[in-house]
Design a protein around this motif. Structure first.
Motif, PDB file in Angstrom:
ATOM      1  N   ARG A  94     -24.610  42.760 -31.678  1.00 18.36           N
ATOM      2  CA  ARG A  94     -23.605  42.800 -30.598  1.00 18.36           C
ATOM      3  C   ARG A  94     -22.469  41.827 -30.901  1.00 18.36           C
ATOM      4  O   ARG A  94     -21.296  42.120 -30.631  1.00 18.36           O
ATOM      5  CB  ARG A  94     -24.257  42.436 -29.266  1.00 18.36           C
ATOM      6  N   LEU A 131     -16.597  36.827 -23.965  1.00 18.68           N
ATOM      7  CA  LEU A 131     -17.385  37.994 -24.371  1.00 18.68           C
ATOM      8  C   LEU A 131     -18.678  37.618 -25.082  1.00 18.68           C
ATOM      9  O   LEU A 131     -19.585  38.443 -25.198  1.00 18.68           O
ATOM     10  CB  LEU A 131     -16.543  38.896 -25.278  1.00 18.68           C
ATOM     11  N   HIS A 168     -21.821  38.453 -23.311  1.00 19.81           N
ATOM     12  CA  HIS A 168     -22.339  39.820 -23.319  1.00 19.81           C
ATOM     13  C   HIS A 168     -23.271  40.054 -24.510  1.00 19.81           C
ATOM     14  O   HIS A 168     -23.873  41.126 -24.613  1.00 19.81           O
ATOM     15  CB  HIS A 168     -21.181  40.814 -23.370  1.00 19.81           C
TER      16      HIS A 168
END
Length: 698
Positions: A91, A111, A114
């Motif tokens: 990711r 980010l 996440h």
């Protein structure tokens, strides 16, 4: 077989590592801790480390690669599982699909969340993609002095090749962030098979298939750079252009530093009170006494980890080593222009480099202050921060030494430095720091501070954020106190309060250790309970000397330093109910306590103009944990009241209005109220006695 290194410490314990063989995260933490234990490899809070493991995804039950990396604000030397972040590697690499360029860096940090695999993760740091975009199982990003010297040399790329040939990559300076991770990835693609990458003006990336291989690779690369630099220094025959001035002898350096510290602290605290630190190591003296000091110091530090803690450049004092420092006011007036100029230049730096969304300008005072021939001072919000700033500037000195030996030292351009110092992400990190404690930035001296009431006071002040100098007449008690407290919280010193020389030494210790003094608590004491016919002149003299003369000399020296700092202060005397209430068999003790109380009122009237508050705390019946109740005093009071010694605690509790036993902690709370809460109160007496109507002062 144990490896041998000359310039770094090899600390790998095979037996200890073997016990973690089935836990790669534990091994990664172990590697981090032993790397962080050597300040030549990386300083406190500097650098970061990582490892990648295969874990089961809790949602899909499939095996996935997870990267474990030091989280934001941590220190690899003390890193634990609570200080790391665990992220899905895939990711993290997928973020390349949404990255929009250098202007997108701050959004990318958000980010990272996440990509979290471990929900108990520490917040990922800005360096996370630097580890995630490289394919290696174990990665070290370090800031060794020798490597930063190579990175900060004007011909850094050429020198990198000269030392390591084609085995090391090189990437020019760039602010940490997602794009720097892409540059590392690109460097590896263009130079397959390299063992690491030098980051221009910044530091080092090294790696390995196992934690041990990574560790050894890091040490070997640093060792090679260190050897190269030392050979260059031998060829030149001198460093920093040679010695310009001679250092004072060590004892005289310490005397000068102790005399000057309160003045420097006062000047450096024009906006916020500061705590000080002093160092005069050989490394520091070689630099500050050199011909090149005035050329190199204004250039500033090169590594972001350095100048974030030291400010971009130090202040050099225009004082000779033999300067007479006896008149503090004259010295302060002499130094004021230098501090004003430094603040003005810092404001100009801010105005020239700021962006429309830059945070407000921070404290413009210097963090690092250099006194040629004497040593280096650092000032910050607490002792640890001041000490660490000093350590980082020593790293910067080593970097300048190495870079100058190689070719010539180069610093970051001012705009680049500003963009790091006032980065919005750095500002956000500062805003999320824990709130300071009420007595943060304060320095206290507590006499009789190793037992009973004194220890309770010292413990309370430390718990509320103060730095404390504990004094006592027992060497054994002093040694115990030194082991009980953290070095950045407190120190201890032998001091007989009837001896002016001892008091002088105690205050010098406070100035050298923490920069000055804000709070003086006279808790040292003794008690003698005898009828008038049994009270000797020796009894009378010792009570007057310890309680009254001691308080006078402590206040006199404390006020002198507080006036030197011009920051105000507090003096608190631990007296007694017996100074207010007449009782049998107590003429010596009661008279001395009454003298203490009135001396406090007289001092309050005299030094209020200096914003120095003088107050008294009156205990009564503090039997549990109090040293004065060990022996003759307790027997004398029991005799006076016609009861057994064992019945004294109950006797004293029953006679106060609240029917409470008074403990040392209660007296400590009274002192805390004086110095932290009642900031517009002086000349007062606080009775901590459970309520004794005959001791009411009004």
């Amino acid at each position: 077989m144990e490896k041998t290194f000359e310039y770094v410490d090899y600390l790998w314990d095979e037996q200890k590592a073997a016990s973690m063989a089935n836990d790669q995260v534990a091994l990664f933490l172990y590697r981090s801790n032993i790397l962080g234990a050597d300040l030549r490899i990386t300083n406190y809070g500097g650098g970061n480390t990582s490892c990648k493991t295969i874990e089961k995804d809790p949602l899909t039950n499939k095996e996935v690669e997870v990267m474990w990396v030091k989280g934001s604000g941590g220190d690899i030397g003390t890193l634990t599982r609570k200080g790391i972040a665990g992220l899905y590697t895939e990711r993290l690499r997928d973020l390349k699909k949404v990255y929009k360029g250098l202007d997108d860096e701050d959004r990318m940090v958000g980010l990272f969340n996440h990509c979290i695999y471990d929900l108990d993760s520490k917040a990922p740091s800005i360096d996370t993609p630097l580890h995630g975009l490289l394919p290696f199982k174990h990665i070290d990003h370090l800031h060794p002095d020798a490597l930063i010297a190579v990175a900060a040399a004007k011909d850094s790329q050429q020198v990198t090749k000269e030392i390591w040939g084609d085995t090391m990559g090189w990437v020019p300076w760039q602010r940490p962030g997602f794009d720097l991770g892409l540059q590392l990835e690109k460097c590896l693609e263009e130079n397959p098979g390299i063992r690491g990458i030098v980051l221009g003006s910044h530091g080092l990336f090294t790696w390995g298939d196992t934690s041990y291989e990574c560790y050894i690779n890091s040490l070997e690369v640093i060792e090679m750079a260190s050897e190269y630099i030392e050979q260059k220094i031998k060829q030149k025959g001198q460093v920093f252009g040679g010695q310009k001035i001679e250092a004072l002898p060590a004892e005289k350096r310490l005397e000068k530093a102790a005399d000057l510290m309160p003045t420097l602290r006062g000047l450096a605290s024009s906006e916020n009170a500061m705590i000080g630190h002093f160092t005069h190591s050989d490394t520091v003296l070689q630099y500050i006494n050199s011909n090149d000091l005035e050329r190199l110091a204004p250039m500033g530090t090169s590594c972001p980890d350095h100048f974030l803690r030291t400010k971009i450049q130090p202040l050099i004092l225009n004082l000779s080593p033999e300067q007479d420092l006896s008149d503090a006011n004259t010295v302060m007036e002499l130094l004021k222009p230098s501090f004003e100029k430094y603040r003005q230049e810092y404001a100009e730096y801010y105005q020239k480099c700021k962006h429309p969304n830059s945070p407000d300008m921070r404290d413009p005072n210097p963090v690092i202050i250099i006194y040629p021939g004497v040593g280096m001072f650092s000032f910050a919000k607490n002792k640890q921060t001041a000490r660490v700033a000093s350590e980082f500037y020593v790293n910067a000195i080593n970097v300048m030494r190495g870079a100058e030996a190689i070719s010539a030292y180069t610093a970051l351009p001012r705009q680049e430095a500003f963009d790091i110092e006032y980065w919005l992400l750095e500002e956000a990190k500062l805003k999320h720091m824990p709130a300071e404690k009420p007595l943060s930035r304060k320095v206290a001296l507590v006499t009789g501070g190793t037992g009973g009431i004194g220890k309770a006071i010292a413990d309370k002040l430390i718990a509320e954020g103060a730095n404390v100098v504990v004094t006592d007449i027992s060497e054994e008690s002093i040694e115990k106190a030194l082991h009980n407290y953290k070095k950045d919280d407190a120190t201890a010193v032998l001091c007989d309060v009837t001896d002016a020389n001892d008091i002088e030494k105690a205050f010098k210790k406070a100035c050298l250790a923490f920069g000055g003094i804000d709070i003086v608590v006279h808790s040292a004491g003794l008690a003698i309970s005898k009828p008038i016919e049994e009270t000797t002149t020796k009894d009378w003299d010792i009570l007057q000397n310890v309680l009254v003369k001691g308080q006078f000399m402590l206040a006199q020296k404390g006020i002198e330093i507080m006036r030197q700092q011009k920051l105000g202060g507090d003096i608190v005397s631990i007296a007694s109910k017996n100074g207010l209430v007449a009782g049998p068999n107590n003429v010596g003790y009661g008279t001395a306590k009454a003298a203490q109380q009135h001396m406090s009122r007289l001092l309050a009237a005299e030094v209020g103009k200096d914003h120095i508050r003088v107050n008294t705390v009156n205990p009564d019946g503090v039997i549990v944990g109090s040293k004065i109740w060990e022996g003759a005093w307790a027997q004398g009071r029991a005799k006076a009241y016609g009861i057994d010694v064992k019945d004294l605690p109950a006797h004293y509790a029953k006679r106060n209005l609240l029917n409470e036993i008074i403990l040392p902690d209660d007296i400590a709370n009274g002192v805390y109220a004086c110095v932290a809460i009642l900031n517009k109160s002086t000349g007062n007496t606080i009775n901590v006695d459970g309520g004794m109507a005959n001791a009411f002062v009004r």
